[in-house]
Design an enzyme around this catalytic site. Structure first.
Site, short mmCIF file in Angstrom:
data_model
loop_
_atom_site.label_atom_id
_atom_site.label_comp_id
_atom_site.label_asym_id
_atom_site.label_seq_id
_atom_site.Cartn_x
_atom_site.Cartn_y
_atom_site.Cartn_z
N CYS A 1 6.41 -10.11 -2.02
CA CYS A 1 5.73 -8.96 -0.95
C CYS A 1 4.17 -9.36 -1.07
O CYS A 1 3.33 -8.70 -0.44
CB CYS A 1 5.79 -7.79 -1.28
SG CYS A 1 7.73 -7.23 -1.34
N HIS B 1 -0.52 -0.96 0.08
CA HIS B 1 0.61 -1.78 -0.05
C HIS B 1 1.73 -0.62 0.75
O HIS B 1 2.64 -0.88 1.44
CB HIS B 1 1.18 -2.06 -1.37
CG HIS B 1 2.33 -2.93 -1.44
ND1 HIS B 1 2.40 -4.12 -0.90
CD2 HIS B 1 3.45 -2.85 -2.11
CE1 HIS B 1 3.55 -4.88 -0.81
NE2 HIS B 1 4.00 -3.91 -1.68
N GLU C 1 0.78 3.30 -6.94
CA GLU C 1 -0.47 2.99 -6.22
C GLU C 1 -1.58 3.90 -6.01
O GLU C 1 -2.71 3.62 -6.38
CB GLU C 1 0.05 2.27 -4.60
CG GLU C 1 -1.39 1.85 -4.06
CD GLU C 1 -0.83 1.18 -2.83
OE1 GLU C 1 -1.58 0.23 -2.22
OE2 GLU C 1 0.33 1.20 -2.07
N LYS D 1 2.55 -0.11 7.27
CA LYS D 1 4.01 -0.53 7.15
C LYS D 1 4.86 0.51 7.98
O LYS D 1 6.17 0.54 8.13
CB LYS D 1 4.45 -0.85 5.71
CG LYS D 1 4.01 -1.97 5.04
CD LYS D 1 4.51 -2.07 3.66
CE LYS D 1 4.03 -3.43 3.11
NZ LYS D 1 2.82 -3.27 2.58
N HIS E 1 7.96 -3.64 6.66
CA HIS E 1 7.54 -4.29 5.53
C HIS E 1 7.96 -5.93 5.88
O HIS E 1 9.02 -6.15 5.93
CB HIS E 1 8.29 -3.83 4.21
CG HIS E 1 7.70 -4.52 2.79
ND1 HIS E 1 6.91 -5.73 2.79
CD2 HIS E 1 7.84 -4.04 1.57
CE1 HIS E 1 6.82 -5.98 1.71
NE2 HIS E 1 7.16 -4.88 0.98
N PHE F 1 7.46 -7.40 -6.13
CA PHE F 1 8.37 -7.44 -7.04
C PHE F 1 8.00 -8.77 -7.91
O PHE F 1 7.55 -9.78 -7.70
CB PHE F 1 9.61 -7.89 -6.59
CG PHE F 1 10.46 -6.59 -6.02
CD1 PHE F 1 10.06 -5.55 -6.15
CD2 PHE F 1 11.46 -6.83 -5.23
CE1 PHE F 1 10.75 -4.14 -5.68
CE2 PHE F 1 12.40 -5.73 -4.73
CZ PHE F 1 11.84 -4.28 -4.85
#
Length: 402
Positions: free
Chosen positions: A162, A294, A305, A326, A331, A390
């Site tokens: 990502c 994010h 976050e 998003k 995403h 990830f």
């Protein structure tokens, strides 16, 4: 070190097939998440996504090109053409040798994988098309962009889940700043919305069945999207000499690794990337007015976050605006940072902060100003764009008003 500016932008995503339509959707708080429409979707538990509808590749590419371009490459080429057209650049002669392309993707030609696995395993075919390998490889989009525009400098693809687009754009920024290139096309793309792509993500049990609600206490997972975003990164004096319109200045970039867990994020790793980007840019905490988060809408990501931002900014965190787009475009995995950079540029140029839509319930672990549900007018001079992937891979870009 040399200054780096953005002189062109292009995109296609669920909100629109160009930058103007996408920015209008940001201002309106419009959601691009709909029911998915592709073969065997009824076999999926997750049947929503931010899909690019009304996509007809024949409008942009001939039959031979379509045989060679996976959907993620098609998206990339369209976005790149928009960006180069806006920048007004031509790469004939010496400039072509001083220009390149770095793109991010996680899945690459996943539609091609899906189609050909189906052909071999389900339909029993013993042969696949000769172009399958060049069509599905992750560097296909970067290679075709280099060929389309005659970019003979550095050209490669970054795959960091990502964070792929932010890593790609950060590296492009560093190349122009260091003098390794004069112009770099950079961004990312993804086209995972096919049966195999969504089925794989279902296994993680992080997907929402109804909506993406970042930072809201009742959030229940992420929603996948697809599309591309591409930008022209150009050395400032070069852009100024030719009278180019400057959209924003890229001033800092940092990356870090959590070195901790393959899926669970670390607030400390994210904070180091956030702080590093500001240090690289020569910015103080108080200089930052907006962060494009994010903000995936998962329980673990959002609170982690927020903790990272709160710790990195101290008392200034209460005066920051932070939103997750998003919630509107989904995403895009490896392509997500590129589409999100458009919201950062809009904040700097237009003084409009894109909202986090779908926000319903305050979460004490996400007690920041997440610009809930409606866009906001506010002057900001510097912004950050966060990407936390990830594998514990973090990449943060800092932009300043041109």
């Amino acid at each position: 070190m040399r200054r780096v500016v953005i002189t062109g932008a292009g995109t296609i995503n669920a909100l629109g097939h160009d930058v103007g339509t996408t920015l209008a959707a940001f201002r309106e708080g419009r959601c691009g998440i709909t029911q998915l429409d592709f073969r065997d979707v009824e076999r999926l538990s997750i049947q929503i996504g931010a899909q690019v509808h009304d996509w007809t590749p024949e409008t942009y590419f001939n039959r031979q090109q379509i045989l060679l371009y996976d959907k993620f490459t098609q998206f990339t080429l369209l976005a790149a053409k928009q960006a180069v057209e806006q920048a007004g650049l031509h790469f004939e002669g010496a400039l072509g040798f001083r220009s390149g392309v770095i793109l991010g993707t996680a899945g690459g030609g996943l539609n091609t994988w899906d189609e050909n696995y189906r052909a071999v395993y389900e339909e029993g075919k013993n042969r696949v098309h000769p172009f399958v390998v060049p069509k599905l490889m992750n560097n296909a989009a970067a290679s075709h962009v280099s060929m389309e525009f005659g970019l003979r400098g550095p050209a490669f693809t970054v795959a960091t889940a990502c964070a792929s687009s932010n890593h790609a754009m950060g590296l492009a920024f560093q190349m122009v700043r260091s003098g390794a290139a004069e112009v770099m096309l950079s961004g990312g793309s993804e086209a995972m919305l096919c049966f195999g792509g969504v089925k794989a993500w279902e296994g993680l049990r992080v997907m929402s069945k109804d909506a993406c609600r970042p930072f809201s206490a009742n959030r229940n997972g992420m929603v996948q999207g697809e599309g591309a975003g591409v930008f022209v990164f150009e050395e400032y004096e070069h852009a100024r000499a030719r009278g180019a319109e400057i959209l924003a200045e890229v001033v800092g970039f940092a990356m870090s690794s959590d070195a901790q867990d393959i899926v669970m994020p670390s607030a400390q790793g994210a904070e180091r990337a956030i702080t590093g980007a500001m240090v690289d840019a020569g910015l103080n905490r108080e200089d930052i007015g907006y962060i494009n988060a994010h903000g995936t809408g998962t329980a673990a990501n959002d609170k982690t976050e927020c903790a990272a931002v709160a710790h990195a900014f101290g008392h200034h965190a209460d005066r920051l605006m932070m939103s997750s787009t998003k919630s509107m475009h989904g995403h895009l995995i490896g392509g997500t940072g590129a589409v999100e950079l458009l919201a950062c540029i809009m904040a700097l140029r237009e003084g409009v902060i894109a909202p986090t839509i779908g926000y319903q319930e305050p979460d004490p672990e996400c007690a920041l100003d997440v610009v809930p549900n409606e866009a906001r007018e506010a002057r900001v001079d510097a912004v950050l764009s966060n990407a936390f992937a990830f594998g514990g891979l973090n990449a943060v870009i800092a932009l300043r008003r041109a």
